[in-house]
Design a protein around this motif. Sequence first.
Motif, PDB file in Angstrom:
ATOM      1  N   VAL A 257       0.840  -1.195   0.000  1.00 38.52           N
ATOM      2  CA  VAL A 257       0.000   0.000   0.000  1.00 38.52           C
ATOM      3  C   VAL A 257       0.875   1.245   0.000  1.00 38.52           C
ATOM      4  O   VAL A 257       1.864   1.331   0.718  1.00 38.52           O
ATOM      5  CB  VAL A 257      -0.939   0.010   1.223  1.00 38.52           C
ATOM      6  CG1 VAL A 257      -1.754   1.282   1.272  1.00 38.52           C
ATOM      7  CG2 VAL A 257      -1.856  -1.200   1.211  1.00 38.52           C
ATOM      8  N   ASP A 258       0.500   2.211  -0.804  1.00 36.16           N
ATOM      9  CA  ASP A 258       1.171   3.508  -0.824  1.00 36.16           C
ATOM     10  C   ASP A 258       0.469   4.398   0.208  1.00 36.16           C
ATOM     11  O   ASP A 258      -0.602   4.933  -0.050  1.00 36.16           O
ATOM     12  CB  ASP A 258       1.075   4.109  -2.229  1.00 36.16           C
ATOM     13  CG  ASP A 258       1.797   5.435  -2.335  1.00 36.16           C
ATOM     14  OD1 ASP A 258       2.709   5.688  -1.519  1.00 36.16           O
ATOM     15  OD2 ASP A 258       1.454   6.215  -3.243  1.00 36.16           O
ATOM     16  N   TRP A 259       1.062   4.514   1.399  1.00 34.05           N
ATOM     17  CA  TRP A 259       0.465   5.253   2.503  1.00 34.05           C
ATOM     18  C   TRP A 259       0.807   6.742   2.407  1.00 34.05           C
ATOM     19  O   TRP A 259       1.919   7.106   2.062  1.00 34.05           O
ATOM     20  CB  TRP A 259       0.964   4.742   3.853  1.00 34.05           C
ATOM     21  CG  TRP A 259       0.562   3.344   4.146  1.00 34.05           C
ATOM     22  CD1 TRP A 259       1.360   2.242   4.138  1.00 34.05           C
ATOM     23  CD2 TRP A 259      -0.738   2.883   4.496  1.00 34.05           C
ATOM     24  NE1 TRP A 259       0.642   1.133   4.461  1.00 34.05           N
ATOM     25  CE2 TRP A 259      -0.653   1.488   4.689  1.00 34.05           C
ATOM     26  CE3 TRP A 259      -1.970   3.501   4.662  1.00 34.05           C
ATOM     27  CZ2 TRP A 259      -1.752   0.721   5.051  1.00 34.05           C
ATOM     28  CZ3 TRP A 259      -3.061   2.737   5.020  1.00 34.05           C
ATOM     29  CH2 TRP A 259      -2.951   1.359   5.202  1.00 34.05           C
ATOM     30  N   GLU A 260      -0.156   7.580   2.776  1.00 33.16           N
ATOM     31  CA  GLU A 260       0.078   9.016   2.853  1.00 33.16           C
ATOM     32  C   GLU A 260      -0.591   9.547   4.109  1.00 33.16           C
ATOM     33  O   GLU A 260      -1.804   9.383   4.308  1.00 33.16           O
ATOM     34  CB  GLU A 260      -0.491   9.723   1.622  1.00 33.16           C
ATOM     35  CG  GLU A 260      -0.171  11.193   1.591  1.00 33.16           C
ATOM     36  CD  GLU A 260      -0.620  11.866   0.305  1.00 33.16           C
ATOM     37  OE1 GLU A 260      -1.074  13.004   0.389  1.00 33.16           O
ATOM     38  OE2 GLU A 260      -0.528  11.237  -0.762  1.00 33.16           O
TER      39      GLU A 260
ATOM     40  N   LEU B 242      -5.241   9.917   6.823  1.00 38.18           N
ATOM     41  CA  LEU B 242      -4.450   8.782   6.372  1.00 38.18           C
ATOM     42  C   LEU B 242      -5.145   8.190   5.155  1.00 38.18           C
ATOM     43  O   LEU B 242      -6.335   7.872   5.206  1.00 38.18           O
ATOM     44  CB  LEU B 242      -4.335   7.731   7.480  1.00 38.18           C
ATOM     45  CG  LEU B 242      -3.591   6.449   7.139  1.00 38.18           C
ATOM     46  CD1 LEU B 242      -2.115   6.749   6.862  1.00 38.18           C
ATOM     47  CD2 LEU B 242      -3.722   5.439   8.263  1.00 38.18           C
ATOM     48  N   THR B 243      -4.403   8.070   4.073  1.00 33.63           N
ATOM     49  CA  THR B 243      -4.938   7.435   2.874  1.00 33.63           C
ATOM     50  C   THR B 243      -3.961   6.365   2.408  1.00 33.63           C
ATOM     51  O   THR B 243      -2.750   6.477   2.613  1.00 33.63           O
ATOM     52  CB  THR B 243      -5.155   8.455   1.729  1.00 33.63           C
ATOM     53  OG1 THR B 243      -3.929   9.101   1.441  1.00 33.63           O
ATOM     54  CG2 THR B 243      -6.200   9.482   2.096  1.00 33.63           C
ATOM     55  N   GLY B 244      -4.512   5.344   1.826  1.00 34.57           N
ATOM     56  CA  GLY B 244      -3.702   4.263   1.294  1.00 34.57           C
ATOM     57  C   GLY B 244      -4.406   3.625   0.121  1.00 34.57           C
ATOM     58  O   GLY B 244      -5.625   3.520   0.112  1.00 34.57           O
ATOM     59  N   GLU B 245      -3.616   3.207  -0.868  1.00 33.02           N
ATOM     60  CA  GLU B 245      -4.211   2.603  -2.058  1.00 33.02           C
ATOM     61  C   GLU B 245      -3.277   1.522  -2.588  1.00 33.02           C
ATOM     62  O   GLU B 245      -2.066   1.714  -2.663  1.00 33.02           O
ATOM     63  CB  GLU B 245      -4.422   3.679  -3.115  1.00 33.02           C
ATOM     64  CG  GLU B 245      -5.131   3.193  -4.349  1.00 33.02           C
ATOM     65  CD  GLU B 245      -5.398   4.331  -5.316  1.00 33.02           C
ATOM     66  OE1 GLU B 245      -5.364   4.046  -6.531  1.00 33.02           O
ATOM     67  OE2 GLU B 245      -5.630   5.464  -4.896  1.00 33.02           O
ATOM     68  N   SER B 246      -3.867   0.391  -2.916  1.00 32.84           N
ATOM     69  CA  SER B 246      -3.117  -0.691  -3.547  1.00 32.84           C
ATOM     70  C   SER B 246      -4.043  -1.390  -4.542  1.00 32.84           C
ATOM     71  O   SER B 246      -5.157  -0.935  -4.781  1.00 32.84           O
ATOM     72  CB  SER B 246      -2.614  -1.684  -2.498  1.00 32.84           C
ATOM     73  OG  SER B 246      -3.667  -2.490  -2.024  1.00 32.84           O
TER      74      SER B 246
ATOM     75  N   ASP C  47      -8.239   0.059  -0.512  1.00 33.02           N
ATOM     76  CA  ASP C  47      -8.317   1.520  -0.538  1.00 33.02           C
ATOM     77  C   ASP C  47      -8.774   1.985   0.832  1.00 33.02           C
ATOM     78  O   ASP C  47      -9.797   1.517   1.353  1.00 33.02           O
ATOM     79  CB  ASP C  47      -9.308   2.011  -1.595  1.00 33.02           C
ATOM     80  CG  ASP C  47      -8.821   1.773  -3.011  1.00 33.02           C
ATOM     81  OD1 ASP C  47      -7.613   1.896  -3.241  1.00 33.02           O
ATOM     82  OD2 ASP C  47      -9.663   1.459  -3.869  1.00 33.02           O
TER      83      ASP C  47
END
Length: 120
Positions: free
Chosen positions: A20-23, A60-64, A68
């Motif tokens: 996951v690309d965490w932000e 906090l957002t994450g997407e893979s 989501d």
Amino acid sequence: MKKIAFTGALLLAAPVAGAVDWEFDTALTASLIHTNNVALAPADNEQSDTIMLLSPVFSLTGESNRLDLDFRYNPQGVFYDNTDDADQVFHVLDGSLTGEVMDDRLFVTVNAAKFQTIVT
């Protein structure tokens, strides 16, 4: 029951959590207000006060490929200088999680929201 649901959510997220690309973002808004009639009292009963508004934001957002996540927490503090026992903190939360359990067949979506409003 809560432990089972939490464990299930962890098992769902575990295989894809590393991909996951965490932000994580934060922000802070501050305001200072001065009023000559804080309680909206009738004439000759007015009371002036200075009010500080503090509103931090944590998101906090994450997407893979299969997960989501969008989560935002925003406590809003209202602090009075001269009015006793009037300080308040309002909690605002908004979040959603969508996971793909089986490729193109089974999806799980969870939404959560919490907010407070002033009732007069």
